[in-house]
Scaffold this motif. Sequence first.
Motif, short mmCIF file in Angstrom:
data_model
loop_
_atom_site.label_atom_id
_atom_site.label_comp_id
_atom_site.label_asym_id
_atom_site.label_seq_id
_atom_site.Cartn_x
_atom_site.Cartn_y
_atom_site.Cartn_z
N VAL A 137 -19.91 -24.24 -15.18
CA VAL A 137 -19.31 -25.38 -14.46
C VAL A 137 -20.06 -25.62 -13.15
O VAL A 137 -20.40 -26.76 -12.80
N LEU A 138 -20.32 -24.54 -12.41
CA LEU A 138 -21.01 -24.67 -11.12
C LEU A 138 -22.41 -25.22 -11.32
O LEU A 138 -22.87 -26.08 -10.55
N TYR A 139 -23.09 -24.75 -12.35
CA TYR A 139 -24.46 -25.21 -12.59
C TYR A 139 -24.49 -26.71 -12.93
O TYR A 139 -25.30 -27.47 -12.38
N ILE A 140 -23.59 -27.12 -13.84
CA ILE A 140 -23.59 -28.54 -14.24
C ILE A 140 -23.21 -29.43 -13.06
O ILE A 140 -23.79 -30.50 -12.84
N THR A 141 -22.22 -28.96 -12.26
CA THR A 141 -21.83 -29.73 -11.08
C THR A 141 -23.01 -29.89 -10.13
O THR A 141 -23.24 -30.98 -9.58
N PHE A 142 -23.78 -28.83 -9.95
CA PHE A 142 -24.94 -28.89 -9.05
C PHE A 142 -26.04 -29.78 -9.65
O PHE A 142 -26.62 -30.63 -8.96
N ARG A 145 -25.26 -33.48 -9.37
CA ARG A 145 -24.70 -33.87 -8.08
C ARG A 145 -25.13 -35.26 -7.63
O ARG A 145 -24.45 -35.92 -6.85
N LYS A 146 -26.30 -35.74 -8.13
CA LYS A 146 -26.79 -37.05 -7.72
C LYS A 146 -26.28 -38.17 -8.63
O LYS A 146 -26.63 -39.33 -8.44
N VAL A 147 -25.50 -37.77 -9.63
CA VAL A 147 -24.92 -38.78 -10.52
C VAL A 147 -23.41 -38.76 -10.29
O VAL A 147 -22.67 -38.03 -10.93
N SER A 148 -22.95 -39.52 -9.37
CA SER A 148 -21.53 -39.51 -9.03
C SER A 148 -20.83 -40.81 -9.43
O SER A 148 -19.65 -40.98 -9.15
N TYR A 149 -21.58 -41.71 -10.08
CA TYR A 149 -20.98 -42.98 -10.49
C TYR A 149 -21.41 -43.32 -11.91
O TYR A 149 -22.58 -43.14 -12.24
N TRP A 154 -18.72 -33.27 -10.99
CA TRP A 154 -17.93 -32.13 -11.44
C TRP A 154 -17.17 -32.44 -12.72
O TRP A 154 -16.80 -31.51 -13.47
N LYS A 155 -16.98 -33.73 -13.01
CA LYS A 155 -16.27 -34.08 -14.25
C LYS A 155 -17.17 -33.90 -15.49
O LYS A 155 -16.67 -33.71 -16.58
N TYR A 156 -18.50 -33.96 -15.27
CA TYR A 156 -19.41 -33.58 -16.36
C TYR A 156 -19.18 -32.10 -16.69
O TYR A 156 -19.16 -31.69 -17.85
N GLY A 157 -19.04 -31.28 -15.61
CA GLY A 157 -18.76 -29.85 -15.81
C GLY A 157 -17.43 -29.64 -16.50
O GLY A 157 -17.31 -28.78 -17.39
#
Length: 304
Positions: A137-142, A145-149, A154-157
């Motif tokens: 989860v932490l890796y995917i969120t990181f 991180r540049k895709v927030s829209y 974190w929802k990808y994670g």
Amino acid sequence: MYIVKYRKFFLGLSLLFVVLSFGAIAKFGLKLGIDFTGGSVLQVAYDQVRPDIETVKKSVEALNLGAATVQEAGDKDVIVRTRSLAEPERQSLIKALSDNGTIQMTEKKFDSIGPTIGAELRTKSLWSVLLVILLIVLYITFAFRKVSYPVSSWKYGLAAVVALLHDVIVPTGFFVVFNHYVSGEIDVLYVTAILTIVGFSVHDTIVVFDRIRENLRTGSPKTEFTETVGKSLNQTFGRSINTSLSVILVLLVLLFAGGESTKNFALLLTVGIFFGTYSSIFLASPLLILIKEMQDKKLAKGKK
């Protein structure tokens, strides 16, 4: 793409798999091996014809070793699982299996694990699986991180973890049923297989998510998110299927031509990688669309 068009069907199908798996686990229970419960396991191979299994069971029962289980393996092997045995008890068991030395056989394996070590292994195995999921989860969120829209990174994670839980629960449900009706138990090899499945599944999911990220960057801002996900699935579908098929073919060879001790491991991996591939295509990506739709509904309610 039809996966996006019929996403509710595939989400429902995934939920059905999980419910059936939980039902199987509740009905049959997790048959823990001596790795986790402590005990002894002895495997012998008869030189000629294996004695009648019922006769073998009666010989073992006569030793009063507790709740011992006797299981056929291969053409000539017999596996006996008991509580932890002292050396004199092991010798008595070998005599019983060989009918006091009148039947020729070879001792292939004897393992004995104390209950303390078994409990420690069980705890460490559980923490290993949970730690792996948290790190993913932490890796995917990181990484995202540049895709927030239009969906936060974190929802990808979150979608990936839901898919991973699916990939742990469904093969476990299958394995529990297999253990009940055929043979096998939850042991260290099971944990190894589950961690391998998790790694393979998240790798496949990240490939699809990464393509979605690239298409969001390069595509028109007016393109619907659903269309972008469908386009990304189209671009990665063949790669995912071909990669999984190549792995499954290797596992099938191991399953049918490998040794007896690795058959259940190969079977669990085969089932797990099949469902891992399924979840990365038919579950994780449709979940992103579902999350986006839930966001839109919440936003629309806020404006009213």
